[in-house]
Design a protein around this motif. Sequence first.
Motif, PDB file in Angstrom:
ATOM      1  N   ILE A  70       4.504   6.274   9.096  1.00  0.00           N
ATOM      2  CA  ILE A  70       3.577   5.909   8.019  1.00  0.00           C
ATOM      3  C   ILE A  70       3.274   4.417   8.052  1.00  0.00           C
ATOM      4  CG2 ILE A  70       3.339   5.772   5.511  1.00  0.00           C
ATOM      5  CD1 ILE A  70       4.796   8.453   5.382  1.00  0.00           C
ATOM      6  N   ILE A  71       4.285   3.593   8.315  1.00  0.00           N
ATOM      7  CA  ILE A  71       4.069   2.156   8.419  1.00  0.00           C
ATOM      8  C   ILE A  71       3.113   1.844   9.569  1.00  0.00           C
ATOM      9  CG2 ILE A  71       5.187  -0.045   8.976  1.00  0.00           C
ATOM     10  CD1 ILE A  71       7.647   1.000   7.445  1.00  0.00           C
ATOM     11  N   TYR A  72       3.284   2.516  10.685  1.00  0.00           N
ATOM     12  CA  TYR A  72       2.419   2.299  11.839  1.00  0.00           C
ATOM     13  C   TYR A  72       0.984   2.721  11.534  1.00  0.00           C
ATOM     14  CZ  TYR A  72       0.360   2.744  16.431  1.00  0.00           C
ATOM     15  OH  TYR A  72      -0.482   2.621  17.504  1.00  0.00           O
ATOM     16  N   ILE A  73       0.806   3.872  10.910  1.00  0.00           N
ATOM     17  CA  ILE A  73      -0.541   4.379  10.623  1.00  0.00           C
ATOM     18  C   ILE A  73      -1.271   3.453   9.657  1.00  0.00           C
ATOM     19  CG2 ILE A  73      -1.802   6.248   9.487  1.00  0.00           C
ATOM     20  CD1 ILE A  73       0.267   8.173  10.707  1.00  0.00           C
ATOM     21  N   ILE A  74      -0.594   3.031   8.589  1.00  0.00           N
ATOM     22  CA  ILE A  74      -1.253   2.172   7.608  1.00  0.00           C
ATOM     23  C   ILE A  74      -1.538   0.795   8.189  1.00  0.00           C
ATOM     24  CG2 ILE A  74      -0.948   1.018   5.379  1.00  0.00           C
ATOM     25  CD1 ILE A  74       0.262   3.590   4.369  1.00  0.00           C
ATOM     26  N   SER A  75      -0.640   0.269   9.003  1.00  0.00           N
ATOM     27  CA  SER A  75      -0.909  -1.027   9.624  1.00  0.00           C
ATOM     28  C   SER A  75      -2.068  -0.922  10.615  1.00  0.00           C
ATOM     29  CB  SER A  75       0.333  -1.577  10.309  1.00  0.00           C
ATOM     30  OG  SER A  75       0.774  -0.724  11.321  1.00  0.00           O
ATOM     31  N   TYR A  76      -2.196   0.220  11.291  1.00  0.00           N
ATOM     32  CA  TYR A  76      -3.337   0.435  12.188  1.00  0.00           C
ATOM     33  C   TYR A  76      -4.644   0.488  11.393  1.00  0.00           C
ATOM     34  CZ  TYR A  76      -6.489   2.663  15.481  1.00  0.00           C
ATOM     35  OH  TYR A  76      -7.566   2.950  16.277  1.00  0.00           O
ATOM     36  N   ILE A  77      -4.629   1.171  10.265  1.00  0.00           N
ATOM     37  CA  ILE A  77      -5.829   1.262   9.421  1.00  0.00           C
ATOM     38  C   ILE A  77      -6.202  -0.119   8.894  1.00  0.00           C
ATOM     39  CG2 ILE A  77      -6.725   2.184   7.250  1.00  0.00           C
ATOM     40  CD1 ILE A  77      -5.073   4.721   7.823  1.00  0.00           C
ATOM     41  N   LEU A  78      -5.224  -0.907   8.482  1.00  0.00           N
ATOM     42  CA  LEU A  78      -5.503  -2.261   8.005  1.00  0.00           C
ATOM     43  C   LEU A  78      -6.090  -3.126   9.113  1.00  0.00           C
ATOM     44  CD1 LEU A  78      -2.440  -3.014   5.716  1.00  0.00           C
ATOM     45  CD2 LEU A  78      -4.773  -2.502   5.024  1.00  0.00           C
ATOM     46  N   GLU A  79      -5.596  -2.952  10.321  1.00  0.00           N
ATOM     47  CA  GLU A  79      -6.131  -3.705  11.457  1.00  0.00           C
ATOM     48  C   GLU A  79      -7.585  -3.315  11.727  1.00  0.00           C
ATOM     49  OE1 GLU A  79      -5.807  -6.720  13.989  1.00  0.00           O
ATOM     50  OE2 GLU A  79      -4.098  -6.002  12.834  1.00  0.00           O
ATOM     51  N   GLU A  80      -7.893  -2.038  11.620  1.00  0.00           N
ATOM     52  CA  GLU A  80      -9.271  -1.579  11.823  1.00  0.00           C
ATOM     53  C   GLU A  80     -10.192  -2.094  10.719  1.00  0.00           C
ATOM     54  OE1 GLU A  80     -10.618   0.108  14.465  1.00  0.00           O
ATOM     55  OE2 GLU A  80      -8.646  -0.325  15.341  1.00  0.00           O
ATOM     56  N   LEU A  81      -9.706  -2.106   9.479  1.00  0.00           N
ATOM     57  CA  LEU A  81     -10.500  -2.661   8.379  1.00  0.00           C
ATOM     58  C   LEU A  81     -10.747  -4.149   8.585  1.00  0.00           C
ATOM     59  CD1 LEU A  81      -8.940  -0.925   5.246  1.00  0.00           C
ATOM     60  CD2 LEU A  81     -11.163  -0.474   6.274  1.00  0.00           C
ATOM     61  N   SER A  82      -9.781  -4.817   9.194  1.00  0.00           N
ATOM     62  CA  SER A  82      -9.937  -6.226   9.501  1.00  0.00           C
ATOM     63  C   SER A  82     -11.010  -6.430  10.570  1.00  0.00           C
ATOM     64  CB  SER A  82      -8.612  -6.810   9.964  1.00  0.00           C
ATOM     65  OG  SER A  82      -8.761  -8.135  10.353  1.00  0.00           O
ATOM     66  N   ILE A 131       0.838  -1.201   0.000  1.00  0.00           N
ATOM     67  CA  ILE A 131       0.000   0.000   0.000  1.00  0.00           C
ATOM     68  C   ILE A 131       0.873   1.250   0.000  1.00  0.00           C
ATOM     69  CG2 ILE A 131      -1.668   1.309   1.356  1.00  0.00           C
ATOM     70  CD1 ILE A 131      -2.966  -1.300   2.064  1.00  0.00           C
ATOM     71  N   ILE A 132       1.966   1.230   0.754  1.00  0.00           N
ATOM     72  CA  ILE A 132       2.873   2.377   0.776  1.00  0.00           C
ATOM     73  C   ILE A 132       3.468   2.608  -0.610  1.00  0.00           C
ATOM     74  CG2 ILE A 132       5.103   3.175   1.667  1.00  0.00           C
ATOM     75  CD1 ILE A 132       4.324   1.923   4.331  1.00  0.00           C
ATOM     76  N   ARG A 133       3.868   1.530  -1.288  1.00  0.00           N
ATOM     77  CA  ARG A 133       4.406   1.666  -2.645  1.00  0.00           C
ATOM     78  C   ARG A 133       3.363   2.201  -3.613  1.00  0.00           C
ATOM     79  NH1 ARG A 133       6.027  -3.696  -4.058  1.00  0.00           N
ATOM     80  NH2 ARG A 133       6.663  -4.192  -1.946  1.00  0.00           N
ATOM     81  N   GLU A 134       2.136   1.729  -3.481  1.00  0.00           N
ATOM     82  CA  GLU A 134       1.061   2.155  -4.379  1.00  0.00           C
ATOM     83  C   GLU A 134       0.719   3.635  -4.180  1.00  0.00           C
ATOM     84  OE1 GLU A 134      -1.500   1.595  -7.419  1.00  0.00           O
ATOM     85  OE2 GLU A 134      -0.236   0.013  -6.609  1.00  0.00           O
ATOM     86  N   MET A 135       0.821   4.117  -2.944  1.00  0.00           N
ATOM     87  CA  MET A 135       0.490   5.513  -2.642  1.00  0.00           C
ATOM     88  C   MET A 135       1.680   6.445  -2.835  1.00  0.00           C
ATOM     89  SD  MET A 135      -1.834   4.856   0.743  1.00  0.00           S
ATOM     90  CE  MET A 135      -2.409   6.513   0.943  1.00  0.00           C
ATOM     91  N   ASP A 136       2.851   5.911  -3.174  1.00  0.00           N
ATOM     92  CA  ASP A 136       4.078   6.699  -3.348  1.00  0.00           C
ATOM     93  C   ASP A 136       4.428   7.512  -2.105  1.00  0.00           C
ATOM     94  OD1 ASP A 136       4.626   5.793  -5.903  1.00  0.00           O
ATOM     95  OD2 ASP A 136       3.348   7.323  -6.821  1.00  0.00           O
ATOM     96  N   LEU A 137       4.402   6.846  -0.957  1.00  0.00           N
ATOM     97  CA  LEU A 137       4.758   7.484   0.304  1.00  0.00           C
ATOM     98  C   LEU A 137       6.138   7.000   0.742  1.00  0.00           C
ATOM     99  CD1 LEU A 137       1.413   7.072   2.264  1.00  0.00           C
ATOM    100  CD2 LEU A 137       2.292   9.160   1.244  1.00  0.00           C
ATOM    101  N   PRO A 138       6.848   7.810   1.520  1.00  0.00           N
ATOM    102  CA  PRO A 138       8.137   7.343   2.057  1.00  0.00           C
ATOM    103  C   PRO A 138       7.911   6.283   3.138  1.00  0.00           C
ATOM    104  CG  PRO A 138       7.621   9.508   2.920  1.00  0.00           C
ATOM    105  CD  PRO A 138       6.578   9.199   1.898  1.00  0.00           C
ATOM    106  N   ARG A 139       8.839   5.337   3.240  1.00  0.00           N
ATOM    107  CA  ARG A 139       8.709   4.266   4.227  1.00  0.00           C
ATOM    108  C   ARG A 139       9.310   4.694   5.556  1.00  0.00           C
ATOM    109  NH1 ARG A 139      10.681  -1.402   2.771  1.00  0.00           N
ATOM    110  NH2 ARG A 139       9.760  -1.764   4.784  1.00  0.00           N
ATOM    111  N   THR A 140       8.581   5.497   6.301  1.00  0.00           N
ATOM    112  CA  THR A 140       9.014   5.882   7.639  1.00  0.00           C
ATOM    113  C   THR A 140       8.231   5.061   8.660  1.00  0.00           C
ATOM    114  OG1 THR A 140       7.374   7.649   7.789  1.00  0.00           O
ATOM    115  CG2 THR A 140       9.514   8.224   6.859  1.00  0.00           C
ATOM    116  N   ARG A 141       8.729   5.028   9.864  1.00  0.00           N
ATOM    117  CA  ARG A 141       8.061   4.249  10.914  1.00  0.00           C
ATOM    118  C   ARG A 141       6.649   4.736  11.167  1.00  0.00           C
ATOM    119  NH1 ARG A 141      12.348   3.229  15.765  1.00  0.00           N
ATOM    120  NH2 ARG A 141      13.754   1.904  14.589  1.00  0.00           N
TER     121      ARG A 141
END
Length: 77
Positions: free
Chosen positions: A37-49, A25-35
């Motif tokens: 951003i990784i934490y926020i997206i993983s939190y969103i994925l957990e909530e979607l789950s 998802i980070i690659r698809e959104m063209d975002l930098p891989r910082t801690r």
Amino acid sequence: MVKKTIAKMLRRTRGNLLTITTTKIIREMDLPRTRLIIYIISYILEELSKEGLIELYKATKRGKFYLVCRDFFSNYL
């Protein structure tokens, strides 16, 4: 934003299932891989789950893999 990215990825797939990770998802959104951003997206994925839109496929040392079914995301396509 993450839901729109998942929907865009689903439109490009040939089948009904899509395996996603945080880095895909980070690659698809063209975002930098910082801690942060990784934490926020993983939190969103957990909530979607928890909502039932995506399903946890497996959790390994390399991260969590989620399954997305086209039927669950039919409202966003």
